[in-house]
Every structure is written in structure tokens, then in C-alpha cells.
Design a protein around this motif. Structure first.
Motif, PDB file in Angstrom:
ATOM      1  N   HIS A 176      32.099  36.813  40.777  1.00  0.00           N
ATOM      2  CA  HIS A 176      32.227  36.527  41.928  1.00  0.00           C
ATOM      3  C   HIS A 176      31.236  35.744  42.285  1.00  0.00           C
ATOM      4  O   HIS A 176      30.166  35.964  42.124  1.00  0.00           O
ATOM      5  N   CYS A 210      39.116  37.868  42.879  1.00  0.00           N
ATOM      6  CA  CYS A 210      38.597  39.054  42.050  1.00  0.00           C
ATOM      7  C   CYS A 210      39.627  39.741  41.466  1.00  0.00           C
ATOM      8  O   CYS A 210      39.805  40.233  40.294  1.00  0.00           O
ATOM      9  N   LYS A 211      40.565  40.221  42.305  1.00  0.00           N
ATOM     10  CA  LYS A 211      41.746  40.904  42.284  1.00  0.00           C
ATOM     11  C   LYS A 211      42.661  40.418  41.171  1.00  0.00           C
ATOM     12  O   LYS A 211      43.174  40.804  40.100  1.00  0.00           O
ATOM     13  N   GLU A 265      44.883  42.567  38.882  1.00  0.00           N
ATOM     14  CA  GLU A 265      45.527  43.559  39.778  1.00  0.00           C
ATOM     15  C   GLU A 265      46.506  43.041  40.744  1.00  0.00           C
ATOM     16  O   GLU A 265      47.261  43.881  41.282  1.00  0.00           O
ATOM     17  N   GLN A 307      32.027  41.752  41.040  1.00  0.00           N
ATOM     18  CA  GLN A 307      33.108  41.247  41.810  1.00  0.00           C
ATOM     19  C   GLN A 307      33.165  41.949  43.045  1.00  0.00           C
ATOM     20  O   GLN A 307      32.585  43.035  43.328  1.00  0.00           O
ATOM     21  N   LYS A 308      33.888  41.201  44.079  1.00  0.00           N
ATOM     22  CA  LYS A 308      33.867  41.839  45.404  1.00  0.00           C
ATOM     23  C   LYS A 308      35.208  42.752  45.597  1.00  0.00           C
ATOM     24  O   LYS A 308      36.254  42.099  45.188  1.00  0.00           O
ATOM     25  N   GLU A 309      35.281  43.625  46.375  1.00  0.00           N
ATOM     26  CA  GLU A 309      36.355  44.610  46.180  1.00  0.00           C
ATOM     27  C   GLU A 309      37.459  43.827  46.796  1.00  0.00           C
ATOM     28  O   GLU A 309      38.615  44.221  46.739  1.00  0.00           O
ATOM     29  N   ASN A 310      37.284  43.324  48.123  1.00  0.00           N
ATOM     30  CA  ASN A 310      38.529  42.837  48.746  1.00  0.00           C
ATOM     31  C   ASN A 310      38.736  41.395  48.548  1.00  0.00           C
ATOM     32  O   ASN A 310      39.488  40.954  49.486  1.00  0.00           O
ATOM     33  N   CYS A 311      38.013  40.785  47.737  1.00  0.00           N
ATOM     34  CA  CYS A 311      38.456  39.367  47.161  1.00  0.00           C
ATOM     35  C   CYS A 311      39.669  39.314  46.396  1.00  0.00           C
ATOM     36  O   CYS A 311      39.691  39.849  45.344  1.00  0.00           O
ATOM     37  N   LYS A 330      41.122  40.463  37.686  1.00  0.00           N
ATOM     38  CA  LYS A 330      41.184  41.789  36.951  1.00  0.00           C
ATOM     39  C   LYS A 330      42.698  42.026  36.821  1.00  0.00           C
ATOM     40  O   LYS A 330      43.068  43.024  36.398  1.00  0.00           O
TER      41      LYS A 330
END
Length: 141
Positions: free
Chosen positions: A48, A9-10, A15, A2-6, A13
């Protein structure tokens, strides 16, 4: 991975809050915050991939395997007369989030807020040109 700033993706998860309509190990479907029509849903792989070019066969199979079931549920719930299923790849095609996603857009009538304009250019391409393009693509596969 997953990409941190996507943002997707958040969402995958959990989030970031979303209105989830379907979830399994590989796929998440949730209502688009920018509803074009009632029930407008995004279907994403949890893994991602920036766009369809980066999508693995396994994730593509997982995503596309969910489409009939989710589409039927949307149609039954919204009473839609039809459904547009689309994906935008690249900014020139209108992709605004760099995480592969399919839009499921329930359709009620021609004036329900969604429109896709097609300009047909059949006269611009000869049968020989079409055959050349088909052959070149086939050779790449």
C-alpha cells in the motif's frame, strides 16, 4: 504494509474478486470495473501507498517495469491505436481510491469515451519564471 479498508489492498490479497491480467510478487494488474475503453486496466503495487508521493522507489520500479509488457498485450488484444497511461494523485487531480495506481487506457479514436483537456498557458510564464521553477525543483532533488 496493507491498509485494512483499502479496496485495492483487498483485491491484491484476492479477498475481492477482480479480472486479473498480470500478477507477480510486487505488482497486480486488473481490469477497471469502470471501463472507459475496452481493456482499461489498473496497475498497482501490492504494498500500500496512498499515492505517488508515498510510493517507494522499489515499488515504483516494480510497477513501471511491467507497463511495456502489459501495454503491448492490451494493444495486441484490443487493436488499440494508442494508449493513455496516467495516474491521478490527490482529489483535485481526480484520485478516487487512495492506493497508488496507473490507468492503462487503450485508445481507438478521439471519440472512444476518454478525453483529457489541456489548456496551454505558455504566455503566462516567462523564460525566467520557468528557469526559477526548474532550479528550485532541481535543488530539492
Amino acid at each position: 504494509m496493507q491498509k485494512e479498508n483499502c479496496i485495492f489492498c483487498k483485491i491484491a490479497k484476492h479477498e475481492v474478486p477482480s479480472h486479473v491480467v498480470f500478477e507477480n510478487e510486487q505488482v497486480l494488474a486488473f481490469l477497471d470495473l469502470s471501463q472507459v475503453t475496452k481493456g482499461h486496466t489498473l496497475v498497482i503495487p501490492k504494498q500500500h501507498a496512498d499515492n505517488v508521493y508515498d510510493l517507494s522507489v522499489e515499488d515504483a520500479q516494480a510497477v513501471f517495469a511491467t507497463i511495456p509488457e502489459i501495454s503491448r498485450a492490451l494493444q495486441q488484444e484490443t487493436g488499440a491505436a494508442g494508449m493513455n497511461i496516467l495516474s491521478n494523485t490527490g482529489k483535485v487531480a481526480g484520485q478516487s481510491v487512495s492506493h497508488f495506481h496507473l490507468h492503462l487506457i487503450p485508445r481507438h479514436d478521439k471519440h472512444d469515451g476518454f478525453g483529457a483537456k489541456w489548456e496551454v498557458h505558455n504566455e503566462d510564464y516567462t523564460a525566467d519564471e520557468l528557469a526559477a521553477v526548474a532550479g528550485a525543483v532541481k535543488n530539492r532533488l
